[in-house]
Write an enzyme that holds these catalytic residues in place. Structure first.
Site, mmCIF file in Angstrom:
data_model
loop_
_atom_site.group_PDB
_atom_site.id
_atom_site.type_symbol
_atom_site.label_atom_id
_atom_site.label_comp_id
_atom_site.label_asym_id
_atom_site.label_seq_id
_atom_site.Cartn_x
_atom_site.Cartn_y
_atom_site.Cartn_z
ATOM 1 N N PHE A 30 0.812 -1.222 0.000
ATOM 2 C CA PHE A 30 0.000 0.000 0.000
ATOM 3 C C PHE A 30 0.838 1.261 0.000
ATOM 4 C CE2 PHE A 30 1.017 0.046 4.506
ATOM 5 C CZ PHE A 30 1.060 1.406 4.785
ATOM 6 N N CYS A 43 9.475 1.980 3.236
ATOM 7 C CA CYS A 43 10.410 0.884 3.537
ATOM 8 C C CYS A 43 11.810 1.431 3.765
ATOM 9 C CB CYS A 43 10.422 -0.121 2.406
ATOM 10 S SG CYS A 43 11.005 0.615 0.886
ATOM 11 N N GLU A 98 8.899 -3.877 13.224
ATOM 12 C CA GLU A 98 8.779 -2.862 12.175
ATOM 13 C C GLU A 98 7.466 -2.121 12.444
ATOM 14 O OE1 GLU A 98 7.922 -4.046 8.092
ATOM 15 O OE2 GLU A 98 8.853 -2.215 7.345
ATOM 16 N N LYS A 129 -1.340 -7.030 -9.184
ATOM 17 C CA LYS A 129 -2.279 -7.150 -8.054
ATOM 18 C C LYS A 129 -1.811 -6.120 -7.025
ATOM 19 C CE LYS A 129 -3.094 -8.361 -4.337
ATOM 20 N NZ LYS A 129 -3.515 -7.411 -3.268
ATOM 21 N N GLU A 176 -5.058 -3.691 -1.779
ATOM 22 C CA GLU A 176 -6.498 -3.415 -1.737
ATOM 23 C C GLU A 176 -6.817 -2.158 -0.919
ATOM 24 O OE1 GLU A 176 -4.697 -5.778 -0.418
ATOM 25 O OE2 GLU A 176 -5.745 -6.949 1.123
ATOM 26 N N ARG A 177 -5.782 -1.611 -0.225
ATOM 27 C CA ARG A 177 -6.059 -0.433 0.609
ATOM 28 C C ARG A 177 -6.069 0.859 -0.206
ATOM 29 N NH1 ARG A 177 -1.926 -1.683 5.375
ATOM 30 N NH2 ARG A 177 -1.917 -3.899 4.923
ATOM 31 N N SER A 202 5.579 -6.931 3.184
ATOM 32 C CA SER A 202 6.176 -7.293 4.472
ATOM 33 C C SER A 202 6.942 -8.621 4.358
ATOM 34 C CB SER A 202 5.077 -7.394 5.526
ATOM 35 O OG SER A 202 4.145 -8.376 5.132
HETATM 36 P P1 NAD Z 1 1.738 -6.579 3.018
HETATM 37 O O1 NAD Z 1 2.791 -7.611 3.051
HETATM 38 O O2 NAD Z 1 0.644 -6.645 4.029
HETATM 39 O O3 NAD Z 1 0.976 -6.598 1.586
HETATM 40 C C1 NAD Z 1 1.696 -6.624 0.376
HETATM 41 C C2 NAD Z 1 0.847 -7.324 -0.677
HETATM 42 O O4 NAD Z 1 0.620 -8.676 -0.269
HETATM 43 C C3 NAD Z 1 -0.522 -6.684 -0.899
HETATM 44 O O5 NAD Z 1 -0.817 -6.685 -2.275
HETATM 45 C C4 NAD Z 1 -1.458 -7.590 -0.106
HETATM 46 O O6 NAD Z 1 -2.755 -7.636 -0.668
HETATM 47 C C5 NAD Z 1 -0.776 -8.944 -0.193
HETATM 48 N N1 NAD Z 1 -1.025 -9.763 1.004
HETATM 49 C C6 NAD Z 1 -1.208 -9.329 2.279
HETATM 50 N N2 NAD Z 1 -1.409 -10.381 3.106
HETATM 51 C C7 NAD Z 1 -1.351 -11.498 2.345
HETATM 52 C C8 NAD Z 1 -1.461 -12.900 2.627
HETATM 53 N N3 NAD Z 1 -1.680 -13.355 3.873
HETATM 54 N N4 NAD Z 1 -1.320 -13.767 1.609
HETATM 55 C C9 NAD Z 1 -1.096 -13.325 0.354
HETATM 56 N N5 NAD Z 1 -0.981 -12.017 0.034
HETATM 57 C C10 NAD Z 1 -1.099 -11.111 1.009
HETATM 58 O O7 NAD Z 1 2.463 -5.151 3.047
HETATM 59 P P2 NAD Z 1 1.815 -3.713 3.186
HETATM 60 O O8 NAD Z 1 1.293 -3.527 4.576
HETATM 61 O O9 NAD Z 1 0.895 -3.456 2.046
HETATM 62 O O10 NAD Z 1 3.112 -2.795 2.958
HETATM 63 C C11 NAD Z 1 4.017 -2.475 3.991
HETATM 64 C C12 NAD Z 1 5.178 -3.448 4.021
HETATM 65 O O11 NAD Z 1 5.854 -3.448 2.768
HETATM 66 C C13 NAD Z 1 6.234 -3.045 5.049
HETATM 67 O O12 NAD Z 1 6.709 -4.203 5.676
HETATM 68 C C14 NAD Z 1 7.324 -2.395 4.202
HETATM 69 O O13 NAD Z 1 8.618 -2.413 4.777
HETATM 70 C C15 NAD Z 1 7.259 -3.247 2.984
HETATM 71 N N6 NAD Z 1 7.837 -2.573 1.829
HETATM 72 C C16 NAD Z 1 9.065 -2.985 1.424
HETATM 73 C C17 NAD Z 1 9.676 -2.363 0.354
HETATM 74 C C18 NAD Z 1 11.035 -2.792 -0.115
HETATM 75 O O14 NAD Z 1 11.472 -2.299 -1.141
HETATM 76 N N7 NAD Z 1 11.730 -3.680 0.576
HETATM 77 C C19 NAD Z 1 9.018 -1.326 -0.322
HETATM 78 C C20 NAD Z 1 7.758 -0.945 0.116
HETATM 79 C C21 NAD Z 1 7.174 -1.588 1.199
#
Ligand code: NAD
Length: 498
Positions: A149, A281, A382, A173, A176-177, A226
């Site tokens: 998101f 991130c 985090e 994909k 969704e937020r 994450s």
């Molecule tokens: P998230 O992991 O909750 O979601 C990321 C994606 O995975 C979304 O599209 C979500 O719909 C999907 N998802 C969520 N739960 C799932 C599940 N149980 N099974 C399958 N798919 C699932 O992350 P977020 O809250 O949207 O974003 C924040 C996180 O992203 C933080 O941890 C941040 O550090 C990380 N991030 C990392 C980078 C990087 O370059 N390393 C860049 C941006 C964000």
């Protein structure tokens, strides 16, 4: 109420989805739209459109693909303000900050505009008598991106311009937020002349992600999010025989040495910690103060945290907007509440902040914690919010050891006036992206983006040369064109050159 649909084969579609998820305006706390959550048949439809489009797109000339990328780049520039407002309204970040992410994403499109040069293969003349060798790279097919998101435009832009320019077709994909940015980008691609089916958007949750990870028609999956989900995605995608790149979470440290310009360091650490409400991130969430820097640094950080203007993302004077959801606000405020019980000093407490006219928004103010140690929750978790933890150490080597012991290794920065210290830091620290007097060292698009350790699962960073490598595979051709009637003896032993 507006329903946000998928984008498949060049138009918005509801598909088979009956489930929806709320999309909030984080500044007001109101539900402003609902987004469709795809079933696996919707993923099938997107992959099928992308597979059909691949047949012609992969045969298009480099000139045609480059022209689409140039047009797309111009449209991103023209619509930056509009797209920035769409992002701000669903994510909460300021419009200026959103425009910054669009600009950084646009740099990847600019990199992809140099496709003709980047995709050049190599040629070796006369490797053996009458034999030449050349190589070239070809696209994989249908590839997918699953994105977080916090950068609804930039993170997908790290992926699809390179995938598409190299001849692949794409299924995105998004989170969704804040799903609307993805549909807006799809419309810009269509206006830029991208054929239908080359870029598709499927909105959804775990059901859509699982359908992507197991779909036999998808060759590669790029994930950013994450760490637990990055591990899950990498494991499932690779065990289904796909290429996978999976970038995970972070806990980024800024080391401040006693010889640093502390006013400069405090300014930049404040912006790096609280910009985008800490939902980056590459946000700085830990300041490691070395030696006597701490006693001078903490009052400066406290003063600057107190000056951060918190408000709705679309107000011109806002530095920091709300968090993305109520759950995120509660998670961050709970962590600040637990800190004193574990021995930290709460220097600035951002909890309970109310913004006039936006009393139901998901706001929390900047928090500053001092005397944090590596056992405390505020250090280990985090938090992904506007909380800066100060850890005190005696030496630079101790600071480096502390960073190296952390499971994450995304970004880090050192503030110092010493070239020797900066060089020692950048060579010894086990982190992928390093800033020297630069707080948020996000690499330019022609370098690759990616952390170490739990911040990157697998071995493939994103964009730059690594992006080209990820979305293509090489072919090496060994050729012989004998002159007429020239006899070349056929050998039964393994071929060697002569
Ligand atoms: P998230 O992991 O909750 O979601 C990321 C994606 O995975 C979304 O599209 C979500 O719909 C999907 N998802 C969520 N739960 C799932 C599940 N149980 N099974 C399958 N798919 C699932 O992350 P977020 O809250 O949207 O974003 C924040 C996180 O992203 C933080 O941890 C941040 O550090 C990380 N991030 C990392 C980078 C990087 O370059 N390393 C860049 C941006 C964000």
């Amino acid at each position: 109420m507006n329903t946000i649909k998928h984008w498949i084969n060049g138009s918005a579609t509801s598909g088979a989805a009956t489930r929806t998820s709320p999309v909030f305006n984080p500044a007001t706390g109101e539900e402003q739209a609902r987004v469709l959550l795809a079933e696996s048949s919707d993923v099938d439809a997107a992959v099928s459109a992308a597979a059909t489009a691949f047949e012609t797109w992969s045969e298009s000339s480099l000139t045609q693909r480059t022209q689409v990328m140039f047009a797309f780049r111009q449209l991103l520039l023209k619509h930056e303000e509009e797209l920035g407002r769409i992002i701000s309204a669903e994510h909460g970040k300021t419009v200026d900050d959103a425009r910054g992410e669009i600009a950084r994403g646009r740099e990847v499109v600019e990199f992809a505009c140099g496709l003709g040069d980047i995709l050049k293969g190599s040629f070796s003349d006369q490797v053996s008598r009458g034999v030449d060798v050349h190589d070239f790279r070809q696209p994989l097919g249908v590839v997918a991106g699953i994105t977080p998101f916090n950068f609804p435009a930039m993170v997908p832009l790290w992926m699809h311009p390179i995938a598409i320019a190299t001849g692949n077709t794409f299924v995105l994909k998004p989170s969704e937020r804040d799903p609307s940015a993805a549909n807006f980008v799809a419309e810009l691609y269509r206006e830029a002349g991208l054929p239908d089916g080359v870029f598709n958007v499927v909105h959804g949750d775990k059901t859509a992600v699982d359908a992507i990870l197991t779909h036999p028609g998808i060759e590669a999956v790029s994930f950013v999010g994450s760490t637990p989900i990055a591990k899950y995605v990498h494991e499932r995608a690779t065990s289904a025989g796909k290429r996978a790149q999976a970038l995970g979470g972070a806990k980024n440290h800024a080391v401040v040495l006693p010889d640093a310009d502390l006013e400069f360091a405090a300014n930049h650490i404040t912006a790096g910690a609280y910009g985008s409400a800490g939902e980056r991130c590459m946000a700085l969430s830990v300041a490691v103060a070395v030696g006597d820097a701490a006693d001078r640094l903490v009052p400066l950080l406290a003063r600057k945290a107190g000056e951060v203007k918190v408000g709705p993302g679309d107000a011109w004077d806002t530095d920091m907007g709300p968090l993305v959801t109520k759950a995120a606000q509660e998670r961050v405020e709970n962590a600040v509440a637990r800190a004193p019980g574990q021995g930290a000093t709460v220097v600035i407490d951002g909890r309970g902040l109310k913004v006039e006219g936006h009393e139901n928004g998901f706001f929390t103010g900047p928090s500053l914690l001092d005397h944090v140690t590596t056992e405390m929750d505020a250090y280990r978790e985090e938090l992904f919010g506007p909380v800066l933890a100060v850890v005190r150490v005696d030496t630079l080597d101790e600071a480096i050891a502390l960073i190296n012991a952390n499971p994450y290794g995304n970004g880090t920065a050192v503030f110092t006036g010493s070239g020797e210290a900066a060089r020692r830091f950048q060579r010894r620290v086990r982190v992928g992206m390093i800033g020297v007097n630069v707080p948020v060292p996000v690499p330019m698009s022609y370098y690759s983006f990616g952390g170490w350790k739990d911040s990157l699962i697998g071995d493939s960073p994103i964009h730059g040369a690594e992006g080209i490598r990820f979305y293509t595979r090489p072919k090496v051709v060994t050729s012989r064109w004998p002159e007429s009637r020239q006899q070349v003896a056929a050998g039964f032993s393994f071929p060697t050159s002569h």
